[in-house]
Design a protein around this motif. Structure first.
Motif, PDB file in Angstrom:
ATOM      1  N   LEU A 193      11.058   7.034   6.450  1.00 51.66           N
ATOM      2  CA  LEU A 193      10.831   8.619   5.976  1.00 51.66           C
ATOM      3  C   LEU A 193      12.251   8.932   5.241  1.00 51.66           C
ATOM      4  O   LEU A 193      12.152   9.871   4.441  1.00 51.66           O
ATOM      5  N   ASP A 194      13.302   8.191   5.643  1.00 51.58           N
ATOM      6  CA  ASP A 194      14.427   8.395   4.813  1.00 51.58           C
ATOM      7  C   ASP A 194      14.787   9.839   4.671  1.00 51.58           C
ATOM      8  O   ASP A 194      15.217  10.530   3.640  1.00 51.58           O
ATOM      9  N   GLY A 195      14.728  10.636   5.797  1.00 46.92           N
ATOM     10  CA  GLY A 195      15.243  12.051   5.926  1.00 46.92           C
ATOM     11  C   GLY A 195      14.392  13.020   5.534  1.00 46.92           C
ATOM     12  O   GLY A 195      14.598  14.252   5.593  1.00 46.92           O
ATOM     13  N   ARG A 196      13.168  12.836   4.841  1.00 45.92           N
ATOM     14  CA  ARG A 196      12.163  13.707   4.640  1.00 45.92           C
ATOM     15  C   ARG A 196      11.583  14.482   5.601  1.00 45.92           C
ATOM     16  O   ARG A 196      10.728  15.587   5.237  1.00 45.92           O
ATOM     17  N   GLY A 197      11.732  14.219   6.708  1.00 44.71           N
ATOM     18  CA  GLY A 197      11.021  14.778   7.997  1.00 44.71           C
ATOM     19  C   GLY A 197       9.476  14.381   8.022  1.00 44.71           C
ATOM     20  O   GLY A 197       8.854  13.529   7.498  1.00 44.71           O
ATOM     21  N   LEU A 198       8.716  15.062   8.958  1.00 40.84           N
ATOM     22  CA  LEU A 198       7.518  14.829   9.043  1.00 40.84           C
ATOM     23  C   LEU A 198       6.633  16.002   9.542  1.00 40.84           C
ATOM     24  O   LEU A 198       6.965  16.969  10.259  1.00 40.84           O
ATOM     25  N   LEU A 199       5.587  16.175   8.605  1.00 32.13           N
ATOM     26  CA  LEU A 199       4.895  17.570   8.931  1.00 32.13           C
ATOM     27  C   LEU A 199       3.468  17.134   9.905  1.00 32.13           C
ATOM     28  O   LEU A 199       2.857  16.248   9.350  1.00 32.13           O
ATOM     29  N   LEU A 200       3.514  17.881  10.982  1.00 30.23           N
ATOM     30  CA  LEU A 200       2.457  17.520  12.068  1.00 30.23           C
ATOM     31  C   LEU A 200       1.232  18.693  11.927  1.00 30.23           C
ATOM     32  O   LEU A 200       1.549  19.858  11.605  1.00 30.23           O
ATOM     33  N   VAL A 201       0.117  18.173  11.512  1.00 29.71           N
ATOM     34  CA  VAL A 201      -1.087  18.998  11.276  1.00 29.71           C
ATOM     35  C   VAL A 201      -2.027  18.867  12.238  1.00 29.71           C
ATOM     36  O   VAL A 201      -2.835  18.076  12.339  1.00 29.71           O
ATOM     37  N   PRO A 202      -2.363  19.707  13.245  1.00 27.77           N
ATOM     38  CA  PRO A 202      -3.539  19.574  13.878  1.00 27.77           C
ATOM     39  C   PRO A 202      -4.776  19.958  13.046  1.00 27.77           C
ATOM     40  O   PRO A 202      -4.902  20.616  12.268  1.00 27.77           O
ATOM     41  N   SER A 203      -5.833  19.553  13.493  1.00 24.18           N
ATOM     42  CA  SER A 203      -7.172  19.408  12.754  1.00 24.18           C
ATOM     43  C   SER A 203      -8.185  19.377  13.772  1.00 24.18           C
ATOM     44  O   SER A 203      -8.318  18.907  14.810  1.00 24.18           O
ATOM     45  N   VAL A 204      -9.502  20.281  13.376  1.00 24.34           N
ATOM     46  CA  VAL A 204     -10.679  20.171  14.010  1.00 24.34           C
ATOM     47  C   VAL A 204     -11.591  19.439  13.188  1.00 24.34           C
ATOM     48  O   VAL A 204     -12.854  19.475  14.013  1.00 24.34           O
ATOM     49  N   PHE A 205     -11.154  18.909  12.468  1.00 26.52           N
ATOM     50  CA  PHE A 205     -12.324  17.960  11.586  1.00 26.52           C
ATOM     51  C   PHE A 205     -11.965  16.773  11.507  1.00 26.52           C
ATOM     52  O   PHE A 205     -12.515  15.625  10.987  1.00 26.52           O
ATOM     53  N   SER A 206     -11.060  15.980  12.335  1.00 22.12           N
ATOM     54  CA  SER A 206     -10.333  14.723  12.172  1.00 22.12           C
ATOM     55  C   SER A 206     -11.063  13.832  12.977  1.00 22.12           C
ATOM     56  O   SER A 206     -10.803  12.385  13.132  1.00 22.12           O
TER      57      SER A 206
END
Length: 203
Positions: free
Chosen positions: A52-65
């Motif tokens: 990731l090299d410091g880019r962070g991580l965006l967590l996205v909840p989904s109702v369609f996954s």
């Protein structure tokens, strides 16, 4: 759907505040595991290692996954991890299973049912619709549950959501009912449902 996803964000924020990043990610989904500084995401067909090299991580909840997680770590830009939100099945169906009689005898039928409905943070209007009660009646019951330390409030935008406290979770567990806030209970089989009036038939 929007309300359900807002609840997921709220629950994630609460978990991170109490258990930290490891607690949040290790309880996010059965296919996700954080060990030290390595995040393992189990995919069906993909394999490999990405820094990731410091880019962070965006967590996205989904109702369609569906039941699986989905990630986009390799592309330029923000790395994304999408995961299935809890209680998705409640968007389309209602479980007619009655609530536990023991808890209802202590709290009353309506308050016990409301407490079960608060497996995820919920607004007064939604509780009223689900339970076939007036918003005023629901507010009175929630006020009593809040005074007893069983319910807390959280503001999300212009909405006030009610949620069970740890004391309420312990009470429900002691009564023998399932607690659905845990990812292992993602099948959304709730232990209780509000009594339905003739004006609010199940969908």
């Amino acid at each position: 759907m929007r309300t359900l996803l807002e609840r997921e964000v709220l629950l994630g924020a609460q978990r991170m505040a109490t258990d930290g990043v490891h607690g949040l990610l290790n309880q996010l989904d059965p296919f996700v595991r954080l060990d030290a500084d390595t995040l393992s995401v189990e995919h069906i067909v993909l394999a490999g290692t990405v820094r990731l090299d410091g880019r962070g991580l965006l967590l996205v909840p989904s109702v369609f996954s569906g039941r699986r997680v989905w990630s986009n770590f390799g592309s330029p830009g923000q790395p994304v991890l999408r995961f299935p939100a809890r209680a998705v099945a409640t968007l389309w169906e209602r479980d007619p299973t009655p609530h536990r009689r023991g808890l209802a005898r202590v709290l009353g039928r309506s308050r016990a049912a409301l407490l079960h409905e608060l497996a995820v943070p919920t607004s007064t209007l939604e509780l009223a619709e689900r339970c076939g009660l007036t918003p005023g009646t629901v507010s009175q019951h929630l006020g009593a549950l809040r005074e007893a330390g069983l319910v807390g409030t959280h503001r999300v935008g212009r909405f006030v959501l009610y949620a069970r406290t740890t004391a309420a979770e312990a009470l429900i567990a002691a009564s023998g009912a399932a607690v659905t806030g845990d990812p292992s209970a993602r099948s959304d089989a709730r232990a209780a449902r509000c009594p339905r009036s003739a004006a609010h038939p199940p969908a």
